[in-house]
Design a protein around this motif. Structure first.
Motif: not given
Length: 122
Positions: A16-39
């Motif tokens: 699977l490929r997950l996507s995460c779209a961000a709003s705003g013009r400062s996206f390149p300034s942010y480090a991005m992460g993925w987390f998960r939470q199982a039940l």
């Protein structure tokens, strides 16, 4: 604002490929992460990518070699390509952003998406 998508039901061994779209013009300034939470479990770190060109990436040991994080600053989007999925990968996956850099703790992230459910059947 972050909007995650791409979750679904997949058989073990699938992708699977997950996507995460961000709003705003400062996206390149942010480090991005993925987390998960199982039940019934705490939220755990999956992967992170550095700000700017995303030259540096880090992964949890449990997904190393199977998952790949990437970013497209022109599209304000971060991706998580998940291959060789296992039933234990079943969780709600969240994307997050922070201005500090590569971090693995949820409390070090400033902005969160709403989560997308990934279910891996055996």
């Amino acid at each position: 604002q972050l909007q995650a998508s791409g979750g679904g039901l997949v058989q073990a061994g699938g992708s699977l490929r997950l996507s995460c779209a961000a709003s705003g013009r400062s996206f390149p300034s942010y480090a991005m992460g993925w987390f998960r939470q199982a039940l019934g479990k705490e939220r755990e770190f999956v992967a992170a990518i550095s700000w700017g060109g995303g030259d540096t990436k880090i992964y949890a040991d449990s997904v190393k070699g199977r998952f790949t994080i990437s970013r497209d600053n022109a599209k304000n989007t971060v991706y998580l390509q998940m291959n060789s999925l296992k039933p234990e990968d079943t969780a709600v996956y969240y994307c997050a952003a922070n201005i500090r850099g590569l971090r693995t703790r949820p409390d070090e992230y400033d902005h969160w998406g709403q989560g997308t459910l990934v279910t891996v059947s055996s």
